[in-house]
Design an enzyme around this catalytic site. Structure first.
Site, mmCIF file in Angstrom:
data_model
loop_
_atom_site.group_PDB
_atom_site.id
_atom_site.type_symbol
_atom_site.label_atom_id
_atom_site.label_comp_id
_atom_site.label_asym_id
_atom_site.label_seq_id
_atom_site.Cartn_x
_atom_site.Cartn_y
_atom_site.Cartn_z
ATOM 1 N N SER A 132 0.666 -1.213 0.386
ATOM 2 C CA SER A 132 0.361 -0.001 -0.196
ATOM 3 C C SER A 132 1.200 1.291 -0.212
ATOM 4 C CB SER A 132 -1.215 0.231 1.150
ATOM 5 O OG SER A 132 -1.764 -1.193 1.284
ATOM 6 N N GLY A 243 -6.821 -0.022 -13.152
ATOM 7 C CA GLY A 243 -7.319 -1.702 -12.890
ATOM 8 C C GLY A 243 -8.373 -2.176 -11.723
ATOM 9 N N GLU A 364 -5.104 -4.679 -6.436
ATOM 10 C CA GLU A 364 -5.194 -3.224 -6.695
ATOM 11 C C GLU A 364 -5.385 -2.201 -5.582
ATOM 12 O OE1 GLU A 364 -4.821 -2.829 -10.510
ATOM 13 O OE2 GLU A 364 -4.747 -5.184 -9.708
ATOM 14 N N GLU A 368 -9.301 -1.181 2.407
ATOM 15 C CA GLU A 368 -9.077 0.288 3.795
ATOM 16 C C GLU A 368 -8.265 1.365 2.492
ATOM 17 O OE1 GLU A 368 -9.711 -3.234 5.560
ATOM 18 O OE2 GLU A 368 -8.567 -3.441 3.916
#
Length: 380
Positions: A132, A243, A364, A368
């Site tokens: 992330s 995406g 992708e 969260e």
């Protein structure tokens, strides 16, 4: 406001539905069991124009719109989520950035074979310590004369074990943080120093390879830089917006398969002298499933329409991906519940759908992170 599909959109939806029902669905359970990459299906999808749906025909694509792309991914994923994500990554994460940011020469050389389905593409972004948080990326690209030398390892890369080409993110200037990230296109079959590492043994989407990609002094041509040096993060964020629509569509496809199978089972399974579909408890489950899946699909189609019309869609893409994947996980749990013990057995596809659904909440961009993206847009 017009909710009708165009004739072209209806055509691709029906074509994909027939192809999925006749060619993919009969082999989906075997692919899940053997973890086999569906190479023959990918080739056939390429022949149908499904591996580069929104890419111009001059670069090997079908020249259609993103609404058509969403409809196609839903139908393919309804039959086999593994095949659906291979198709989605090929379109959204490889073809899209090359078509959007690549040079004419890059498009001819590296986009055309993948958009036409003659080769497979992947997107090498994630690392063990940079998921992330892409600014934590450690893969580097150092300019050496007429070449870039790549060093680093990518993790959890869809199709990384079978891809012919990849779009790669790497750090070109460590002092600039996320502004020092650049994007490259790599011919994996002709790059000494590249190797495939561990291929993951996953809970679901087992026919889609998820692999480590290892670069040790891998040398690629200087001209394989995509766009300007340091523009990698900006490209990455735009690419992930596209995406996420593919993953949202994959989720809805899985959910549609769950609903269809739950309906069929509820009509023939009898308890207390009548089919269980006649009990209100089951009817409410089915009604909720159908309503939530329709809502998810409408969110996806709105975001795809915005993309087709050149309008911002970051927030709408995040909403669609988040909602579709969360709802599909809930729908899958209810599908297993409706089938009871049979839903927990491999004799029925329902348990596969539940395993496949979970990943849609993770890749992708985790859901969260999707909520952070949505909130950031709301608070602008």
């Amino acid at each position: 406001m017009n909710f009708s599909l165009t004739e072209e959109q209806k055509m691709i939806q029906e074509m994909c539905r027939r192809f999925a029902e006749n060619e993919i669905k009969p082999v989906a359970a075997r692919l899940d069991e053997t973890h086999e990459h569906p190479a023959d299906l990918c080739q056939k999808m390429g022949e149908l124009g499904l591996m580069g749906i929104a890419i111009p025909e001059e670069y090997g694509g079908a020249g259609m719109d993103y609404v058509s792309y969403i409809l196609a991914v839903i139908e393919i994923s309804k039959a086999c989520a593994s095949t659906g994500v291979i198709m989605s990554v090929n379109n959204s994460l490889y073809c899209f950035p090359l078509n959007t940011f690549g040079t004419q020469e890059q498009k001819v050389k590296y986009l055309s074979p993948v958009a036409s389905g003659k080769a497979i593409g992947c997107y090498a972004l994630t690392e063990a310590g940079a998921g992330s948080d892409p600014a934590s990326m450690r893969t580097t690209a150092v300019l050496d004369g007429d070449s870039w030398i790549i060093n680093g390892e990518k993790k959890f890369i869809t199709s990384g074990n079978v891809a012919d080409y990849c779009v790669l993110a790497a750090v070109t200037d460590k002092e600039k943080g996320y502004k020092g990230i650049s994007s490259f296109v790599v011919d994996l079959k002709n790059t000494p120093g590249f190797s495939v590492g561990r291929v993951e043994d996953k809970m679901g989407i087992k026919a889609s390879g998820t692999a480590e990609m290892v670069f040790k002094d891998a040398r690629i041509p200087k001209e394989n830089l995509i766009g300007e040096q340091g523009s990698g993060l900006k490209q990455m964020l735009t690419t992930l917006d596209a995406g996420r629509l593919g993953i949202g569509a994959q989720a809805v496809g899985i959910g549609r398969a769950v609903l269809e199978e739950a309906l069929e089972y509820a009509k023939v399974r009898e308890q207390f002298g009548k089919p269980i579909c006649q009990f209100q408890a089951i009817q409410w489950k089915l009604a909720n499933m159908a309503t939530e899946l329709d809502a998810a699909e409408l969110l996806l189609l709105r975001a795809a329409w915005l993309q087709d019309n050149g309008r911002p869609f970051e927030k709408e893409s995040a909403m669609a991906k988040m909602y579709a994947s969360d709802i599909t996980m809930q729908v899958a749990v209810e599908g297993v519940q409706i089938l009871g013990g049979y839903g927990y057995c491999k004799e029925f596809p329902m348990e596969r759908h539940m395993r496949d659904a979970k990943i849609c909440q993770i890749y992708e961009g985790t859901n969260e992170i999707m909520r952070l993206v949505i909130a950031r847009n709301l608070l602008k």
